[in-house]
Design an enzyme around this catalytic site. Sequence first.
Site, mmCIF file in Angstrom:
data_model
loop_
_atom_site.group_PDB
_atom_site.id
_atom_site.type_symbol
_atom_site.label_atom_id
_atom_site.label_comp_id
_atom_site.label_asym_id
_atom_site.label_seq_id
_atom_site.Cartn_x
_atom_site.Cartn_y
_atom_site.Cartn_z
ATOM 1 N N TYR A 1 10.350 22.914 47.491
ATOM 2 C CA TYR A 1 9.981 24.273 47.071
ATOM 3 C C TYR A 1 9.450 25.088 48.246
ATOM 4 C CZ TYR A 1 7.512 27.853 44.291
ATOM 5 O OH TYR A 1 7.057 29.033 43.749
ATOM 6 N N LYS B 1 11.176 28.445 49.786
ATOM 7 C CA LYS B 1 10.457 29.720 49.749
ATOM 8 C C LYS B 1 10.193 30.274 51.152
ATOM 9 C CE LYS B 1 10.034 30.397 45.306
ATOM 10 N NZ LYS B 1 10.815 31.475 44.659
#
Length: 300
Positions: free
Chosen positions: A155, A159
């Site tokens: 993640y 991001k």
Amino acid sequence: MDLSGKVAVVTGAGRGLGRAYAEALAQAGAAVVVNDVDAEAAAQVVKTISEAGGRAAEVVAPVGTAEVADLLVGTAVEQFGRLDVMVTNAGILRDRVLWKMSDEDFDAVVNVHLRGTFTCARSAAVRMREQGTGGRLILISSPAGQRGNFGQTNYAAAKAGIVAMARTWAMELAKAGVMVNAMVPVAATEMTKTIPAFGPVIEESERNGTPFPDWLRKGEGLGTVQDVASLVVFLASDAAEGITGQAIGIGGDKLALWTHPQEKVTAYADGGWSADAIAGSWHGSVGSQPETYGVPAPKA
């Protein structure tokens, strides 16, 4: 803030942050293509927007492939005549520490967040350049991508990549009048409810309608999903003309501009640096004030 005549696509808009973005855009006057993998959730958002007098259409499909990206843009054009705003919000979590994270865990998150942002933005950019009237790419990032977060290799990497793409595309699309920015939202969602310091406060608010305390809204910059949706509306509007290549944080009562990575301290050695020379000077020069890392722990 009037978005009448504008058309937006919001991925992952069936619930949570994505739903708040879609409904806020529609309330401001934009027509919205609501995308989600949950057909019932997507239909409910379209119904809510329509019953409030807005215009919306749904596309039930997982982002990631070029085909789905083209379908989203094509639906906007077929249903509403054009595309002005692409909000790449869709995401999933597969949290594991590094030594327990499988290839499948890593690939699944990167495919939805990073590749999904890429394919949707690419398809939107092609259409916006053809239209010749500019546009907006609003890419949803996270504090985890700015600072790292325990158990979120996949993640955080995705991001962080999204912010890098925003800076790159801001340059590439400048001549076309397309503004590209990354949003770094913090809001009460199912994910933030899992944080021990936040969970009880969020659950109490959901049960009793109790407002979030100042230590949460101001100190942590965390509020409702509606609190962060206003930034999407602003970035989609004519008022945001010229704002591009930025990473902008919002949550609770806080609005913030994140810095871009840059050299903090430099040192020079004639003829270059040997390993011994680096070791001898590190703590007294470039390494004297190392950078922090990780999302700071909440302080109640």
